[in-house]
Design an enzyme around this catalytic site. Structure first.
Site, PDB file in Angstrom:
ATOM      1  N   GLY A   8      14.288  31.437 -50.692  1.00 46.19           N
ATOM      2  CA  GLY A   8      13.928  30.442 -50.393  1.00 46.19           C
ATOM      3  C   GLY A   8      14.367  29.994 -48.206  1.00 46.19           C
ATOM      4  O   GLY A   8      14.291  28.543 -47.690  1.00 46.19           O
ATOM      5  N   GLY A  14      16.687  25.594 -46.298  1.00 49.75           N
ATOM      6  CA  GLY A  14      16.766  27.306 -45.550  1.00 49.75           C
ATOM      7  C   GLY A  14      16.901  26.875 -43.864  1.00 49.75           C
ATOM      8  O   GLY A  14      17.575  27.515 -43.708  1.00 49.75           O
ATOM      9  N   TYR A 135       8.124  22.690 -64.023  1.00 53.69           N
ATOM     10  CA  TYR A 135       9.920  22.551 -62.776  1.00 53.69           C
ATOM     11  C   TYR A 135      10.726  22.638 -63.427  1.00 53.69           C
ATOM     12  O   TYR A 135      11.553  22.527 -63.551  1.00 53.69           O
ATOM     13  CB  TYR A 135       9.076  21.249 -61.734  1.00 53.69           C
ATOM     14  CG  TYR A 135       9.332  21.721 -60.096  1.00 53.69           C
ATOM     15  CD1 TYR A 135      11.117  20.563 -60.442  1.00 53.69           C
ATOM     16  CD2 TYR A 135      10.243  22.504 -59.524  1.00 53.69           C
ATOM     17  CE1 TYR A 135      11.910  20.587 -59.494  1.00 53.69           C
ATOM     18  CE2 TYR A 135      11.529  22.679 -58.958  1.00 53.69           C
ATOM     19  CZ  TYR A 135      12.291  21.416 -58.658  1.00 53.69           C
ATOM     20  OH  TYR A 135      13.211  21.592 -57.505  1.00 53.69           O
ATOM     21  N   PRO A 162      20.135  18.042 -56.030  1.00 53.28           N
ATOM     22  CA  PRO A 162      19.884  16.923 -54.721  1.00 53.28           C
ATOM     23  C   PRO A 162      18.912  15.713 -55.179  1.00 53.28           C
ATOM     24  O   PRO A 162      17.496  16.230 -56.156  1.00 53.28           O
ATOM     25  CB  PRO A 162      19.435  17.747 -53.676  1.00 53.28           C
ATOM     26  CG  PRO A 162      19.106  18.878 -53.884  1.00 53.28           C
ATOM     27  CD  PRO A 162      19.252  18.863 -55.567  1.00 53.28           C
ATOM     28  N   ARG A 214      12.928   5.676 -54.948  1.00 49.93           N
ATOM     29  CA  ARG A 214      13.611   7.123 -54.796  1.00 49.93           C
ATOM     30  C   ARG A 214      14.292   6.784 -53.475  1.00 49.93           C
ATOM     31  O   ARG A 214      14.759   6.517 -52.507  1.00 49.93           O
ATOM     32  CB  ARG A 214      11.765   7.841 -53.726  1.00 49.93           C
ATOM     33  CG  ARG A 214      11.171   8.165 -54.486  1.00 49.93           C
ATOM     34  CD  ARG A 214      11.388   8.905 -55.680  1.00 49.93           C
ATOM     35  NE  ARG A 214      10.148   9.514 -56.616  1.00 49.93           N
ATOM     36  CZ  ARG A 214       9.784   8.451 -58.001  1.00 49.93           C
ATOM     37  NH1 ARG A 214      10.286   7.588 -58.074  1.00 49.93           N
ATOM     38  NH2 ARG A 214       8.324   9.120 -58.818  1.00 49.93           N
TER      39      ARG A 214
HETATM   40  O1  GFB Z   1       7.525  13.099 -52.785  1.00 53.87           O
HETATM   41  P1  GFB Z   1       6.479  12.814 -54.123  1.00 53.87           P
HETATM   42  O2  GFB Z   1       5.281  13.318 -54.007  1.00 53.87           O
HETATM   43  O3  GFB Z   1       6.890  13.453 -55.952  1.00 53.87           O
HETATM   44  O4  GFB Z   1       6.288  11.764 -54.509  1.00 53.87           O
HETATM   45  P2  GFB Z   1       8.106  12.857 -56.938  1.00 53.87           P
HETATM   46  C1  GFB Z   1       5.167  10.562 -54.584  1.00 53.87           C
HETATM   47  C2  GFB Z   1       5.801   9.099 -55.044  1.00 53.87           C
HETATM   48  O5  GFB Z   1       4.729   8.617 -53.422  1.00 53.87           O
HETATM   49  C3  GFB Z   1       3.761   8.497 -56.225  1.00 53.87           C
HETATM   50  C4  GFB Z   1       3.668   7.792 -53.502  1.00 53.87           C
HETATM   51  O6  GFB Z   1       4.613   7.506 -56.323  1.00 53.87           O
HETATM   52  C5  GFB Z   1       3.275   8.800 -54.893  1.00 53.87           C
HETATM   53  O7  GFB Z   1       2.611   7.566 -55.340  1.00 53.87           O
HETATM   54  N1  GFB Z   1       2.326   8.953 -52.882  1.00 53.87           N
HETATM   55  C6  GFB Z   1       2.587   7.728 -51.671  1.00 53.87           C
HETATM   56  C7  GFB Z   1       2.779  10.174 -51.887  1.00 53.87           C
HETATM   57  N2  GFB Z   1       1.343   8.475 -50.760  1.00 53.87           N
HETATM   58  C8  GFB Z   1       1.765   9.755 -51.123  1.00 53.87           C
HETATM   59  C9  GFB Z   1       1.257  11.329 -50.377  1.00 53.87           C
HETATM   60  O8  GFB Z   1       0.773  10.977 -49.213  1.00 53.87           O
HETATM   61  N3  GFB Z   1       2.081  12.224 -50.796  1.00 53.87           N
HETATM   62  C10 GFB Z   1       2.534  12.598 -52.053  1.00 53.87           C
HETATM   63  N4  GFB Z   1       2.905  13.589 -52.778  1.00 53.87           N
HETATM   64  N5  GFB Z   1       2.957  11.249 -52.865  1.00 53.87           N
HETATM   65  C11 GFB Z   1       8.627  15.461 -57.185  1.00 53.87           C
HETATM   66  C12 GFB Z   1       7.979  16.125 -58.323  1.00 53.87           C
HETATM   67  O9  GFB Z   1       7.980  13.773 -57.825  1.00 53.87           O
HETATM   68  O10 GFB Z   1       9.682  15.600 -56.551  1.00 53.87           O
HETATM   69  C13 GFB Z   1       9.057  17.583 -58.548  1.00 53.87           C
HETATM   70  O11 GFB Z   1       7.348  16.042 -59.698  1.00 53.87           O
HETATM   71  C14 GFB Z   1      10.257  17.318 -57.149  1.00 53.87           C
HETATM   72  O12 GFB Z   1       9.085  18.512 -59.242  1.00 53.87           O
HETATM   73  C15 GFB Z   1      10.205  16.216 -56.311  1.00 53.87           C
HETATM   74  O13 GFB Z   1      11.093  17.598 -57.909  1.00 53.87           O
HETATM   75  C16 GFB Z   1      11.485  16.188 -55.884  1.00 53.87           C
HETATM   76  O14 GFB Z   1       9.308  11.882 -56.704  1.00 53.87           O
HETATM   77  O15 GFB Z   1       6.956  11.536 -57.523  1.00 53.87           O
END
Ligand code: GFB
Length: 345
Positions: A8, A14, A135, A162, A214
């Site tokens: 990766g 990476g 996952y 992480p 987060r």
């Molecule tokens: O980083 P993210 O997609 O994943 O963040 P998770 C999600 C949060 O951000 C949710 C909000 O509360 C979404 O509603 N959000 C707001 C958005 N705007 C956006 C946007 O433009 N894109 C996205 N993606 N979210 C993941 C796990 O969870 O964390 C994975 O599903 C992995 O497996 C990753 O572990 C680190 O933090 O919720």
């Protein structure tokens, strides 16, 4: 001298390791491989890679990854692909007598219904959040495999956990990306591609309520910690690599930081028709702090600023996930200017 294989190697973390190594003199040999070099879901292809490289150490970053929405829509693929990749890499590393393997998990794998802060002893204490069970269970199995290889063969296969990661060379494709690259890409489109409205009348949509919490670690900080783990951490038990609990932010605060980095003049609103995912996954870094009490994490807003500036070549070129050497040069230049490239103390 170590011969370190980074699977990766063309991804977010990476590339961060590449950037940190470029800034340091190391007698070790580092080989970064991407999916174009070997299909790690295939056992023979994995074996051929190890036969070719003959690594002594492995930093195993390769995985099917993605943000909330990508996980919610693809739990089966996340489970099966990651189980195949991890089993192939660990079994082949064992067959090659690798001295150490560090695999990368994530704080989303911890139980959803739990007490906070979460610590390393709680990995298997209950079901993960339903949005990313595929996952999460595949990654939890790495910890089980690490202990099984140690029990049977005495292998030193370990794992790091992480919190959410961001930085240069991220994947900006909205349908698969994590929140920060997703917002950076959408903000970029709104400011530079949306020509019909004056800037101060533009509206940026935050998906969800903006309330979830987060912890975010900057990829370059994580890279430095991974290199420290490679040389100094000799336990099979996982190690959380996260910023301090008090640096936890809401998704709306993330949007504000991205807006500030773009000098966005418009309005931020929340679209609650979109999922929030897990409300929080607050992790304790007490174990890390007991080992590295003085580690200095980059300030969140500075790191967001650097990530926004580093994203321009990719977003301008429309190639929302690429790993050309040009980016390394551009990011090194930007990061150098911003004085972000400093050593682990
Ligand atoms: O980083 P993210 O997609 O994943 O963040 P998770 C999600 C949060 O951000 C949710 C909000 O509360 C979404 O509603 N959000 C707001 C958005 N705007 C956006 C946007 O433009 N894109 C996205 N993606 N979210 C993941 C796990 O969870 O964390 C994975 O599903 C992995 O497996 C990753 O572990 C680190 O933090 O919720």
């Amino acid at each position: 001298m170590k011969k370190v294989l980074v699977t990766g190697g063309s991804g977010l973390v990476g590339n961060a390791i590449k950037t940190v190594i470029n800034g340091e003199s190391s007698e070790d040999e580092w080989i970064f491989v991407a999916s174009k070099d070997a299909d790690l879901t295939d056992n023979n292809s994995t074996r051929a890679l190890f036969d070719r490289i003959k690594p002594t150490h492995v930093v195993h970053l390769a995985a099917m990854v993605g943000g909330l929405f990508h996980n919610m829509n693809n739990n089966l693929d996340f489970l099966r692909k990651n189980m195949q990749i991890n089993d192939n890499v660990l079994q082949t590393a064992y067959e090659h007598g690798c001295i150490k393997v560090i695999s990368c998990l994530s704080t989303c794998i911890f139980p959803d219904k739990t007490s906070y802060p979460i610590d390393e002893t709680m990995v298997h204490d209950g079901a993960p959040h339903p949005s990313n069970y595929g996952y999460s269970y595949a990654k939890r199995l790495i910890d089980v495999l690490n202990h099984a290889y140690h029990d049977k063969h005495g292998c030193l296969f370990t794992s790091i956990i992480p919190c959410n990661i961001f930085g240069p060379h991220d994947n900006y494709r909205p349908e698969v990306s994590h929140v920060i690259p997703g917002m950076i890409n959408r903000m970029y489109q709104l400011i530079y591609e949306e020509k019909s409205l004056p800037d101060n009348e533009k509206v940026f949509v935050v998906y969800g309520s903006g309330k979830p919490l987060r912890q975010f670690i900057y990829s370059l900080d994580l890279a430095k910690l991974i290199m420290w783990v490679l040389d100094n951490y000799d336990s099979v038990d996982p190690l959380i690599l996260s910023v301090d609990e008090e640096n936890e932010v809401t998704i709306f605060e993330v949007a504000k930081a991205v807006a500030k980095a773009f000098d966005f003049k418009g309005k931020l609103i929340c679209d609650t028709s979109k999922a929030d995912g897990q409300y929080k996954k607050t992790a304790s870094n007490k174990k890390l702090r007991s080992l590295l009490p003085n580690f200095k994490f980059s300030a969140f807003e500075d790191a967001i600023d650097a990530s926004v500036k580093c994203s321009f070549p990719q977003l301008r070129s429309g190639r929302v996930c690429m790993d050309a050497d040009f980016l390394c040069y551009w990011c090194n230049f930007m990061l150098g200017v911003m004085g972000i490239l400093t050593k682990v103390s």
